[in-house]
Design an enzyme around this catalytic site. Sequence first.
Site, PDB file in Angstrom:
ATOM      1  N   ARG A  12       0.765  -1.354   0.030  1.00  9.83           N
ATOM      2  CA  ARG A  12      -0.022  -0.159  -0.172  1.00  9.83           C
ATOM      3  C   ARG A  12       1.044   1.226  -0.113  1.00  9.83           C
ATOM      4  O   ARG A  12       1.081   1.993  -0.885  1.00  9.83           O
ATOM      5  CB  ARG A  12      -0.940   0.151   1.229  1.00  9.83           C
ATOM      6  CG  ARG A  12      -2.086   1.084   1.292  1.00  9.83           C
ATOM      7  CD  ARG A  12      -1.653   2.436   1.655  1.00  9.83           C
ATOM      8  NE  ARG A  12      -1.283   2.302   2.944  1.00  9.83           N
ATOM      9  CZ  ARG A  12      -0.588   3.555   3.453  1.00  9.83           C
ATOM     10  NH1 ARG A  12      -0.453   4.638   2.784  1.00  9.83           N
ATOM     11  NH2 ARG A  12      -0.073   3.613   4.633  1.00  9.83           N
ATOM     12  N   ASP A  13       1.555   1.517   1.150  1.00 11.80           N
ATOM     13  CA  ASP A  13       2.378   2.774   1.311  1.00 11.80           C
ATOM     14  C   ASP A  13       3.296   2.858   0.171  1.00 11.80           C
ATOM     15  O   ASP A  13       3.659   3.677  -0.340  1.00 11.80           O
ATOM     16  CB  ASP A  13       2.823   2.859   2.633  1.00 11.80           C
ATOM     17  CG  ASP A  13       3.157   4.167   2.996  1.00 11.80           C
ATOM     18  OD1 ASP A  13       2.976   5.186   2.092  1.00 11.80           O
ATOM     19  OD2 ASP A  13       3.530   4.536   4.199  1.00 11.80           O
ATOM     20  N   HIS A 204       6.088   4.356  12.295  1.00 17.48           N
ATOM     21  CA  HIS A 204       6.147   4.346  10.902  1.00 17.48           C
ATOM     22  C   HIS A 204       6.891   5.414  10.306  1.00 17.48           C
ATOM     23  O   HIS A 204       6.520   6.540  10.371  1.00 17.48           O
ATOM     24  CB  HIS A 204       4.557   4.661  10.604  1.00 17.48           C
ATOM     25  CG  HIS A 204       4.326   4.667   8.991  1.00 17.48           C
ATOM     26  ND1 HIS A 204       3.508   3.588   8.516  1.00 17.48           N
ATOM     27  CD2 HIS A 204       4.746   5.408   8.049  1.00 17.48           C
ATOM     28  CE1 HIS A 204       3.480   3.950   7.180  1.00 17.48           C
ATOM     29  NE2 HIS A 204       4.201   4.997   6.912  1.00 17.48           N
ATOM     30  N   HIS A 206       9.726   7.258   7.840  1.00 17.73           N
ATOM     31  CA  HIS A 206      10.305   7.206   6.450  1.00 17.73           C
ATOM     32  C   HIS A 206      11.746   7.704   6.525  1.00 17.73           C
ATOM     33  O   HIS A 206      12.219   7.907   7.570  1.00 17.73           O
ATOM     34  CB  HIS A 206       9.323   8.228   5.599  1.00 17.73           C
ATOM     35  CG  HIS A 206       8.323   7.602   5.192  1.00 17.73           C
ATOM     36  ND1 HIS A 206       7.678   7.351   3.774  1.00 17.73           N
ATOM     37  CD2 HIS A 206       7.074   7.309   5.886  1.00 17.73           C
ATOM     38  CE1 HIS A 206       6.616   7.125   3.911  1.00 17.73           C
ATOM     39  NE2 HIS A 206       5.955   6.868   4.936  1.00 17.73           N
ATOM     40  N   CYS A 237       4.388   9.349  -0.149  1.00 17.95           N
ATOM     41  CA  CYS A 237       3.087   9.608   0.212  1.00 17.95           C
ATOM     42  C   CYS A 237       3.000  10.646  -1.047  1.00 17.95           C
ATOM     43  O   CYS A 237       3.712  11.693  -1.193  1.00 17.95           O
ATOM     44  CB  CYS A 237       2.760  10.317   1.492  1.00 17.95           C
ATOM     45  SG  CYS A 237       0.984  10.963   1.578  1.00 17.95           S
ATOM     46  N   ASN A 246       9.511   4.545   2.675  1.00 19.03           N
ATOM     47  CA  ASN A 246       9.390   3.941   4.404  1.00 19.03           C
ATOM     48  C   ASN A 246      10.836   3.197   4.467  1.00 19.03           C
ATOM     49  O   ASN A 246      11.646   2.754   3.685  1.00 19.03           O
ATOM     50  CB  ASN A 246       8.264   2.797   4.282  1.00 19.03           C
ATOM     51  CG  ASN A 246       7.129   3.307   3.931  1.00 19.03           C
ATOM     52  OD1 ASN A 246       6.286   3.777   5.114  1.00 19.03           O
ATOM     53  ND2 ASN A 246       6.792   3.526   2.833  1.00 19.03           N
TER      54      ASN A 246
END
Length: 304
Positions: A12-13, A204, A206, A237, A246
């Site tokens: 997803r990300d 989370h 990055h 994003c 990430n």
Amino acid sequence: MVEVTLVEVGPRDGLQNEPTPIPSLAKIALVDALAEAGLTRIEAGAFVNPQWVPQMADGEQVFTDIKRRPGVRYAALVPNARGAERALAVKADELAVFAAATDAFSQKNTNCTVAESLARFEPVIAQAKAAGVPVRGYISCVIACPYSGAVDPAQVTRIAEDLRALGCYEISLGDTTGVGTPRQVDQLVNAVSARLPVDKLAVHMHDTYGQALTNIYVALQQGVRVVDSAVAGLGGCPYAPGAAGNVATEDVIYLLNGLGLEHGVDLDKVAAAGRAICQQLGRPSTSKVAQALAARHSSTKNDS
Ligand code: HMG
Ligand code: MG
């Protein structure tokens, strides 16, 4: 024995910001390979407005065609009730809602203020509850916002409390732009964990400034036991310009191995999944560990 749970957000990300359409089959193969590697929580797609994030438009296909492995939770990112309906219709095992720490980012990412986004989550959580599906809550830009600058940990703490009160079982603290440093992460986790149990928090990170692993180490020292990562360091994003991917799952596994923390994931299998998706994308992995493993592999092949 201390256990850390990895939440794999690569499908997803990791992929949401890719400009060229990726075939659903490649996404499905990626999710299946990650599950096969031992990851038990995988964010397999997003059910957002496809006009905003076209790459995630095939969520239905992905969730329908993945091989469901027992013991694996396949999660879906959803912004609103429409997203929840779509995700639950294809049997997502978990939903993830996402708020931002600032109104400026919230507007760019979801076309509403933080307070409005929280109100949108109420029907999402009600639908999930009725279906017996847990809901995770993200907070983006916990260190800084690309539009409005530094973020006060007290603001993040308030939103984390709001998300908990709404019914999110876990709050993931997102350094969306990857600008955080260990001292800031220390202060942030301190502030949030003073109000919420640390076992309800995830981080989370990055890796824009190369601090992600160090920041995760700091969070682990504070008792955080859930870490988000993306295979091959994929990601970015669409509404955080210039932010790098990430933290790579391979790199987090190597860190956890070095610390003697259990995680249940097979590093070589994750690295293989990373090689396959990077081949599909036509570019090298940003994971240092994946690069080192590939170099070792090719030098042993040359020796023999
Ligand atoms: P909007 O355009 O204001 O929505 O978008 P709306 O409610 O006005 O609806 C407009 C149209 O979109 C309607 O269709 C809706 O049905 C449709 P029409 O009636 O015109 O035909 N629509 C949808 N269609 C399918 N699925 C849906 C959906 N919702 C509305 N779920 C909205 C508001 C929030 C939907 C939009 O801004 C959006 O989808 N944003 C998502 C952006 C995004 O995915 N960003 C990346 C993920 S967040 C992130 O990466 C950060 C994170 O990883 C943490 C970190 O890294 O730190 C989580
Ligand atoms: Mg992210």
